[in-house]
Design a protein around this motif. Structure first.
Motif, PDB file in Angstrom:
ATOM      1  N   VAL A 128     -25.071 109.056 -36.899  1.00 37.73           N
ATOM      2  CA  VAL A 128     -25.574 109.194 -38.268  1.00 37.73           C
ATOM      3  C   VAL A 128     -24.632 110.061 -39.098  1.00 37.73           C
ATOM      4  N   LEU A 129     -24.177 111.172 -38.524  1.00 35.13           N
ATOM      5  CA  LEU A 129     -23.249 112.047 -39.231  1.00 35.13           C
ATOM      6  C   LEU A 129     -21.945 111.323 -39.567  1.00 35.13           C
ATOM      7  N   LEU A 130     -21.486 110.487 -38.662  1.00 37.00           N
ATOM      8  CA  LEU A 130     -20.259 109.738 -38.919  1.00 37.00           C
ATOM      9  C   LEU A 130     -20.482 108.644 -39.955  1.00 37.00           C
ATOM     10  N   ALA A 131     -21.666 108.022 -39.923  1.00 34.83           N
ATOM     11  CA  ALA A 131     -21.969 106.971 -40.905  1.00 34.83           C
ATOM     12  C   ALA A 131     -21.992 107.531 -42.319  1.00 34.83           C
ATOM     13  N   GLU A 132     -22.413 108.774 -42.459  1.00 35.34           N
ATOM     14  CA  GLU A 132     -22.421 109.402 -43.779  1.00 35.34           C
ATOM     15  C   GLU A 132     -21.012 109.526 -44.353  1.00 35.34           C
ATOM     16  N   LYS A 133     -20.012 109.577 -43.455  1.00 35.71           N
ATOM     17  CA  LYS A 133     -18.613 109.654 -43.886  1.00 35.71           C
ATOM     18  C   LYS A 133     -17.928 108.290 -43.779  1.00 35.71           C
ATOM     19  N   GLU A 134     -18.739 107.247 -43.589  1.00 37.75           N
ATOM     20  CA  GLU A 134     -18.256 105.869 -43.514  1.00 37.75           C
ATOM     21  C   GLU A 134     -17.256 105.674 -42.377  1.00 37.75           C
ATOM     22  N   ILE A 135     -17.522 106.338 -41.268  1.00 43.78           N
ATOM     23  CA  ILE A 135     -16.701 106.163 -40.063  1.00 43.78           C
ATOM     24  C   ILE A 135     -17.543 105.425 -39.034  1.00 43.78           C
ATOM     25  N   PRO A 136     -17.189 104.192 -38.705  1.00 42.38           N
ATOM     26  CA  PRO A 136     -17.993 103.425 -37.743  1.00 42.38           C
ATOM     27  C   PRO A 136     -17.890 104.014 -36.341  1.00 42.38           C
ATOM     28  N   THR A 195     -24.856  99.049 -33.390  1.00 38.94           N
ATOM     29  CA  THR A 195     -25.802  99.520 -34.409  1.00 38.94           C
ATOM     30  C   THR A 195     -26.868 100.392 -33.764  1.00 38.94           C
ATOM     31  N   LEU A 196     -27.464 101.251 -34.581  1.00 38.81           N
ATOM     32  CA  LEU A 196     -28.526 102.120 -34.080  1.00 38.81           C
ATOM     33  C   LEU A 196     -29.762 101.309 -33.698  1.00 38.81           C
ATOM     34  N   ALA A 197     -30.011 100.224 -34.421  1.00 36.55           N
ATOM     35  CA  ALA A 197     -31.164  99.382 -34.099  1.00 36.55           C
ATOM     36  C   ALA A 197     -31.022  98.785 -32.704  1.00 36.55           C
ATOM     37  N   GLN A 198     -29.841  98.321 -32.357  1.00 32.97           N
ATOM     38  CA  GLN A 198     -29.614  97.767 -31.027  1.00 32.97           C
ATOM     39  C   GLN A 198     -29.795  98.827 -29.944  1.00 32.97           C
ATOM     40  N   PHE A 199     -29.265 100.007 -30.209  1.00 32.28           N
ATOM     41  CA  PHE A 199     -29.384 101.072 -29.212  1.00 32.28           C
ATOM     42  C   PHE A 199     -30.844 101.500 -29.045  1.00 32.28           C
ATOM     43  N   ASN A 200     -31.584 101.643 -30.141  1.00 30.35           N
ATOM     44  CA  ASN A 200     -32.989 102.020 -30.038  1.00 30.35           C
ATOM     45  C   ASN A 200     -33.794 100.952 -29.294  1.00 30.35           C
ATOM     46  N   ASP A 201     -33.468  99.705 -29.529  1.00 31.98           N
ATOM     47  CA  ASP A 201     -34.132  98.623 -28.805  1.00 31.98           C
ATOM     48  C   ASP A 201     -33.855  98.728 -27.312  1.00 31.98           C
ATOM     49  N   PHE A 202     -32.609  99.047 -26.983  1.00 30.36           N
ATOM     50  CA  PHE A 202     -32.261  99.230 -25.571  1.00 30.36           C
ATOM     51  C   PHE A 202     -33.062 100.372 -24.950  1.00 30.36           C
ATOM     52  N   MET A 203     -33.134 101.500 -25.650  1.00 30.66           N
ATOM     53  CA  MET A 203     -33.849 102.653 -25.107  1.00 30.66           C
ATOM     54  C   MET A 203     -35.319 102.320 -24.873  1.00 30.66           C
ATOM     55  N   ASN A 204     -35.937 101.590 -25.777  1.00 31.73           N
ATOM     56  CA  ASN A 204     -37.342 101.212 -25.615  1.00 31.73           C
ATOM     57  C   ASN A 204     -37.536 100.307 -24.401  1.00 31.73           C
ATOM     58  N   LYS A 205     -36.695  99.323 -24.258  1.00 30.67           N
ATOM     59  CA  LYS A 205     -36.827  98.393 -23.140  1.00 30.67           C
ATOM     60  C   LYS A 205     -36.444  99.047 -21.816  1.00 30.67           C
ATOM     61  N   PHE A 206     -35.490  99.933 -21.848  1.00 30.21           N
ATOM     62  CA  PHE A 206     -35.112 100.647 -20.621  1.00 30.21           C
ATOM     63  C   PHE A 206     -36.253 101.557 -20.168  1.00 30.21           C
ATOM     64  N   SER A 207     -36.884 102.237 -21.128  1.00 30.95           N
ATOM     65  CA  SER A 207     -38.032 103.094 -20.802  1.00 30.95           C
ATOM     66  C   SER A 207     -39.193 102.269 -20.244  1.00 30.95           C
ATOM     67  N   LEU A 208     -39.447 101.094 -20.850  1.00 30.67           N
ATOM     68  CA  LEU A 208     -40.510 100.217 -20.353  1.00 30.67           C
ATOM     69  C   LEU A 208     -40.222  99.776 -18.929  1.00 30.67           C
ATOM     70  N   TYR A 209     -38.976  99.416 -18.656  1.00 24.89           N
ATOM     71  CA  TYR A 209     -38.616  98.992 -17.295  1.00 24.89           C
ATOM     72  C   TYR A 209     -38.845 100.127 -16.301  1.00 24.89           C
ATOM     73  N   GLN A 210     -38.453 101.343 -16.658  1.00 23.42           N
ATOM     74  CA  GLN A 210     -38.646 102.468 -15.756  1.00 23.42           C
ATOM     75  C   GLN A 210     -40.131 102.711 -15.485  1.00 23.42           C
ATOM     76  N   GLN A 211     -40.973 102.577 -16.503  1.00 23.32           N
ATOM     77  CA  GLN A 211     -42.415 102.749 -16.320  1.00 23.32           C
ATOM     78  C   GLN A 211     -42.979 101.690 -15.374  1.00 23.32           C
TER      79      GLN A 211
END
Length: 270
Positions: A128-136, A195-211
């Motif tokens: 997020v901090l890097l996106a504010e400076k337009e650095i991918p 993208t952050l959306a892809q990463f957040n989706d991964f974290m949700n599905k990874f957490s579900l798998y662990q549960q």
């Protein structure tokens, strides 16, 4: 070797007839090169010079292999040097990356919990901090301390930034350190999310798998305990039904995780 005062050190006298250094036999003629008694060379220093000239000719007669080897070595050194990451680079991207890592590591968004959750939250903050400076930036998941082959072995997340064209640098958001591929090679392999959306989706599905995996392992342990304690068949049947349900849910969660990884991430292995 030569003649001093007209007498050769390999000769007996001024008649120039050489003496064999092996057996001491005097040759019959001054032009003899081989001892008639033992077959040894009467002028060994000439043989050495001849061999040296022969080997020198073998190298210089065909210089192509030597030139090709030298060119190959130059290419290898150039490629190696191009991959060396300098932590003191002053490009705007590197400066912004270093600053974002330092800010996040000093005040991480998540203090406690699993390593993946803490590093994932910190990686998002850096991005997020890097996106504010337009650095991918990319968020990469993997295991920074060992090689892994499946997404279920992931233990941590970190950030990748292209500081110069075609050169991606890894940074640990929890320690704030820039990681070089020479010292920390496992930071340069894993699964990338752009993208952050892809990463957040991964974290949700990874957490579900662990549960679901934990639920299956608990149900299986209970079933094995009931079997060993001699529980009645109806109890075992009920526990087996629960075990099968948990197994199916774990497999479904795993399938979703693998599908997400195939669709939204890129596997990077160096």
């Amino acid at each position: 070797m030569g003649h001093a005062g007209g007498i050769c050190q390999f000769c007996l006298g001024r008649d120039q007839r050489p003496r064999c250094l092996q057996c001491g036999e005097i040759s019959k003629g001054k032009h003899d090169t081989i001892c008639a008694r033992c077959g040894a060379s009467l002028h060994p220093e000439r043989d050495v010079r001849a061999r040296r000239r022969h080997y020198a000719r073998k190298i210089t007669d065909n210089p192509v292999p030597t030139v090709l080897l030298a060119v190959l070595m130059v290419i290898v050194v150039a490629v190696f040097l191009s991959q060396v990451i300098r932590t003191d680079d002053t490009t705007p991207e590197m400066s912004a990356f270093t600053q974002a890592l330092a800010t996040t590591s000093q005040h991480p968004p998540t203090q406690f919990g699993p390593q993946l959750n803490r590093s994932g939250d910190a990686a998002v903050q850096v991005a997020v901090l890097l996106a504010e400076k337009e650095i991918p930036a990319r968020i990469r998941v993997g295991a920074p301390d060992r090689a892994i082959s499946t997404i279920t072995e992931v233990t941590s997340a970190w950030v990748m930034v292209e500081t110069t064209p075609h050169l991606w640098v890894a940074g640990d958001p929890l320690t704030g350190a820039i990681m070089s591929p020479q010292e920390k090679p496992y930071y340069y392999r894993g699964w990338d999310f752009t993208t952050l959306a892809q990463f957040n989706d991964f974290m949700n599905k990874f957490s579900l798998y662990q549960q679901k995996k934990a639920a299956f392992e608990a149900a299986n342990a209970t079933y094995q305990q009931q079997v060993s304690s001699g529980a009645d068949q109806s109890t075992l049947d009920a526990q087996m039904t629960l075990l099968q349900t948990d197994s199916a849910e774990e497999q479904a969660a795993l399938d979703q995780l693998h599908q997400l990884v195939r669709d939204q991430s890129s596997l990077i292995i160096l």
